[in-house]
Design a protein around this motif. Sequence first.
Motif, PDB file in Angstrom:
ATOM      1  N   PRO A 362      13.483  16.737   2.388  1.00 23.91           N
ATOM      2  CA  PRO A 362      13.126  17.249   3.708  1.00 23.91           C
ATOM      3  C   PRO A 362      12.316  16.241   4.518  1.00 23.91           C
ATOM      4  O   PRO A 362      12.123  16.427   5.722  1.00 23.91           O
ATOM      5  CB  PRO A 362      12.287  18.486   3.391  1.00 23.91           C
ATOM      6  N   ILE A 363      11.878  15.179   3.886  1.00 23.84           N
ATOM      7  CA  ILE A 363      11.053  14.183   4.572  1.00 23.84           C
ATOM      8  C   ILE A 363      11.895  13.011   5.072  1.00 23.84           C
ATOM      9  O   ILE A 363      11.691  12.518   6.188  1.00 23.84           O
ATOM     10  CB  ILE A 363       9.942  13.655   3.631  1.00 23.84           C
ATOM     11  N   THR A 364      12.857  12.567   4.265  1.00 23.68           N
ATOM     12  CA  THR A 364      13.655  11.390   4.638  1.00 23.68           C
ATOM     13  C   THR A 364      15.093  11.723   4.994  1.00 23.68           C
ATOM     14  O   THR A 364      15.790  10.892   5.568  1.00 23.68           O
ATOM     15  CB  THR A 364      13.681  10.381   3.471  1.00 23.68           C
ATOM     16  N   GLY A 365      15.561  12.909   4.619  1.00 24.13           N
ATOM     17  CA  GLY A 365      16.952  13.280   4.839  1.00 24.13           C
ATOM     18  C   GLY A 365      17.907  12.700   3.816  1.00 24.13           C
ATOM     19  O   GLY A 365      19.128  12.846   3.953  1.00 24.13           O
ATOM     20  N   LEU A 386      10.678   8.109  -0.790  1.00 31.19           N
ATOM     21  CA  LEU A 386       9.643   8.174   0.248  1.00 31.19           C
ATOM     22  C   LEU A 386       9.117   6.781   0.566  1.00 31.19           C
ATOM     23  O   LEU A 386       8.903   6.433   1.741  1.00 31.19           O
ATOM     24  CB  LEU A 386       8.492   9.063  -0.228  1.00 31.19           C
ATOM     25  N   LEU A 387       8.887   5.982  -0.464  1.00 29.65           N
ATOM     26  CA  LEU A 387       8.388   4.619  -0.255  1.00 29.65           C
ATOM     27  C   LEU A 387       9.418   3.757   0.467  1.00 29.65           C
ATOM     28  O   LEU A 387       9.082   3.007   1.392  1.00 29.65           O
ATOM     29  CB  LEU A 387       8.028   3.992  -1.604  1.00 29.65           C
ATOM     30  N   LYS A 388      10.652   3.866   0.034  1.00 30.50           N
ATOM     31  CA  LYS A 388      11.710   3.059   0.652  1.00 30.50           C
ATOM     32  C   LYS A 388      11.832   3.366   2.142  1.00 30.50           C
ATOM     33  O   LYS A 388      12.099   2.468   2.958  1.00 30.50           O
ATOM     34  CB  LYS A 388      13.039   3.322  -0.051  1.00 30.50           C
ATOM     35  N   ASN A 389      11.626   4.615   2.501  1.00 26.53           N
ATOM     36  CA  ASN A 389      11.755   5.029   3.896  1.00 26.53           C
ATOM     37  C   ASN A 389      10.426   5.022   4.644  1.00 26.53           C
ATOM     38  O   ASN A 389      10.326   5.598   5.737  1.00 26.53           O
ATOM     39  CB  ASN A 389      12.394   6.421   3.964  1.00 26.53           C
ATOM     40  N   GLU A 390       9.417   4.370   4.051  1.00 27.18           N
ATOM     41  CA  GLU A 390       8.129   4.144   4.703  1.00 27.18           C
ATOM     42  C   GLU A 390       7.468   5.434   5.184  1.00 27.18           C
ATOM     43  O   GLU A 390       6.969   5.532   6.310  1.00 27.18           O
ATOM     44  CB  GLU A 390       8.308   3.167   5.873  1.00 27.18           C
ATOM     45  N   LYS A 391       7.435   6.427   4.289  1.00 30.15           N
ATOM     46  CA  LYS A 391       6.865   7.718   4.643  1.00 30.15           C
ATOM     47  C   LYS A 391       5.468   7.940   4.063  1.00 30.15           C
ATOM     48  O   LYS A 391       4.877   9.001   4.292  1.00 30.15           O
ATOM     49  CB  LYS A 391       7.797   8.849   4.168  1.00 30.15           C
ATOM     50  N   LEU A 392       4.946   6.956   3.339  1.00 29.45           N
ATOM     51  CA  LEU A 392       3.637   7.126   2.720  1.00 29.45           C
ATOM     52  C   LEU A 392       2.644   6.112   3.270  1.00 29.45           C
ATOM     53  O   LEU A 392       2.988   4.949   3.492  1.00 29.45           O
ATOM     54  CB  LEU A 392       3.735   6.972   1.195  1.00 29.45           C
ATOM     55  N   LYS A 393       1.411   6.560   3.474  1.00 28.51           N
ATOM     56  CA  LYS A 393       0.324   5.688   3.865  1.00 28.51           C
ATOM     57  C   LYS A 393      -0.578   5.510   2.652  1.00 28.51           C
ATOM     58  O   LYS A 393      -1.107   6.493   2.113  1.00 28.51           O
ATOM     59  CB  LYS A 393      -0.456   6.299   5.026  1.00 28.51           C
ATOM     60  N   PHE A 394      -0.732   4.278   2.210  1.00 31.38           N
ATOM     61  CA  PHE A 394      -1.483   4.052   0.975  1.00 31.38           C
ATOM     62  C   PHE A 394      -2.112   2.673   0.972  1.00 31.38           C
ATOM     63  O   PHE A 394      -1.787   1.807   1.801  1.00 31.38           O
ATOM     64  CB  PHE A 394      -0.559   4.212  -0.245  1.00 31.38           C
ATOM     65  N   ASP A 395      -3.005   2.465   0.047  1.00 38.98           N
ATOM     66  CA  ASP A 395      -3.661   1.171  -0.124  1.00 38.98           C
ATOM     67  C   ASP A 395      -3.680   0.851  -1.615  1.00 38.98           C
ATOM     68  O   ASP A 395      -4.423   1.461  -2.389  1.00 38.98           O
ATOM     69  CB  ASP A 395      -5.094   1.234   0.430  1.00 38.98           C
ATOM     70  N   ALA A 396      -2.839  -0.094  -1.997  1.00 38.03           N
ATOM     71  CA  ALA A 396      -2.716  -0.455  -3.414  1.00 38.03           C
ATOM     72  C   ALA A 396      -4.000  -1.040  -3.975  1.00 38.03           C
ATOM     73  O   ALA A 396      -4.200  -1.056  -5.196  1.00 38.03           O
ATOM     74  CB  ALA A 396      -1.560  -1.440  -3.604  1.00 38.03           C
ATOM     75  N   ARG A 397      -4.894  -1.531  -3.103  1.00 41.28           N
ATOM     76  CA  ARG A 397      -6.152  -2.110  -3.591  1.00 41.28           C
ATOM     77  C   ARG A 397      -7.028  -1.071  -4.295  1.00 41.28           C
ATOM     78  O   ARG A 397      -7.917  -1.425  -5.064  1.00 41.28           O
ATOM     79  CB  ARG A 397      -6.909  -2.748  -2.433  1.00 41.28           C
ATOM     80  N   ARG A 398      -6.767   0.189  -4.022  1.00 39.29           N
ATOM     81  CA  ARG A 398      -7.514   1.235  -4.709  1.00 39.29           C
ATOM     82  C   ARG A 398      -7.200   1.284  -6.207  1.00 39.29           C
ATOM     83  O   ARG A 398      -7.887   1.953  -6.965  1.00 39.29           O
ATOM     84  CB  ARG A 398      -7.218   2.590  -4.066  1.00 39.29           C
TER      85      ARG A 398
END
Length: 549
Positions: A362-365, A386-398
């Motif tokens: 439902p987020i990327t189709g 979700l990652l491939k379609n750039e739907k997440l906001k994140f910071d890997a440094r965490r």
Amino acid sequence: MADGNPKKADLAKSIETESLFLGGIKPDKEWTELPVEFKPGNFNYPTKPDIIEKLGFPNPRKWTPLDEDWKLPENWKEIILQALKDRLEKNRALKLFMDTCVRCGACADKCHFFLGSGDPKNMPVIRAELLRSVYRGEFTRAGKILGKMVGGRKLTKEVIKEWFMYFYQCTECRRCSVFCPYGIDTAEITMLGRELLHLLGVNINWILEPVVNCDRTGNHLGIEPHTFKQVVESLVDDVKEITGVKVNPTFNRKGAEILFITPSGDVFADPGIYTMMGYMLLFEHIGLDYTISTYSSEGGNFGSFTTPEMMKKLNAKMYMEAERLGVKWILGGECGHMWRVVHQYMNTMNGPADFLEVPVSPITGTPFSNAKSTKMVHIAEFTADLLKNEKLKFDARRNNHIRTTFHDSCNPARAMGLLEEPRYILKRVVNNFHEMPENTIREKTFCCGSGSGLNTGEYMETRMRGGFARANAVQHVHDKHDVNTLTTICAIDRVTLKAAMDYWVPDVQVAGLHELVGNALIMEGESERTEDLREDELEDFEQGEGKDE
């Protein structure tokens, strides 16, 4: 690998000595002449009589493998031979496995239990021969006439004891099948061997009690629905305390788009609870319309370690609940045997779930066409999309305090081919990822050493022997790259590998994939993050806006 621990040093030395067979030392006796020796630490406790009665299985009684008399039914031999005859007639693969093996030895050194014990009967070819020799001796003309000369033997009580020892010293991981030139699946032979033993009341409690619990309350631990809900809500409170974000799971909500089902180990067991917290953060982050059932609160299927009928029944409960709630499709958490059952057996066992829709994110189709029949999507596939379609906001440094490697869980890796999606996720949410040696990962991955219901306390020495091969590969990347975390996508692995790492590589912790996703997510309205989901301090870094992927 001994770390100054005398007990560990003794076991490591024992493994080194017993595995000299691999260097060309020939045993003094044929495998058929090697005695079966039961002693504390190398067998699981038998099933309690009341558990057998609840399942309707035969011959409930009190007994122990240390007894001379196992109190088998009077007609035990007739029961086994008739059952084997029936299965040979119905199961073409079994007949093929019985007749095809040429004992080439390609599988011999591929089993983690053989590597950890040096016991020839733990070579997959010999483990299968435990049953195959009886097949030859009791069902083939050559075996009936020539017996031992053609590898045949008669069914005796000693053979039954041998079956119990070694069919419960196999985790059904299927690593041996990867190397077999004929594609013989020794795990299927183990599954059949256990099924035959059930007919005599020869089984283990650690498998059958979770089956009874799951049948009764919906999960392996027998947790009642209201308690299950309370435990999840306690994790909701933990998430809020750590992140400042209130996640909002719903329970038994009719009309939700998605039913989410994960192993109960993610709700009750350390370190699985951190994976559950990660799931809920992810779902809140994307606004997923999902619900959790308190009646079908278990993705794991211990029926797969029991009988085909029980596997079918426990798999069906998830779909019955999906139909009752009126969801569109099912999203499944990080589990091993749940996914083997759904991916390999469901279509011919339960049939297609035609009352559900083909899953579409439902987020990327994105349509998940691989789930066209089962209507169930693996969480790693879902998150990778979700990652491939750039739907997440994140910071890997965490996750900079995490230096991880990845354990391919046997069932998702070898039964599903789920190899790239977890790595795709890890490489984005973690900045320090290192693979273990090539011959120990992907399709050739070593087992945790305690799967298929063998993760019980009384079996610990054998478990540590079985986990030695995986631990050795982890030790390699720990020494070479300072890896401190072993990530995996299986609830049983998270529990069993924690014990194995504590014993063999104590500087390495075990984590679920979505625990690390949860660490990295930048949530709307969150507090400044100074701790991960385990409440361990994050490494110092300059807080920024993060990144969208």
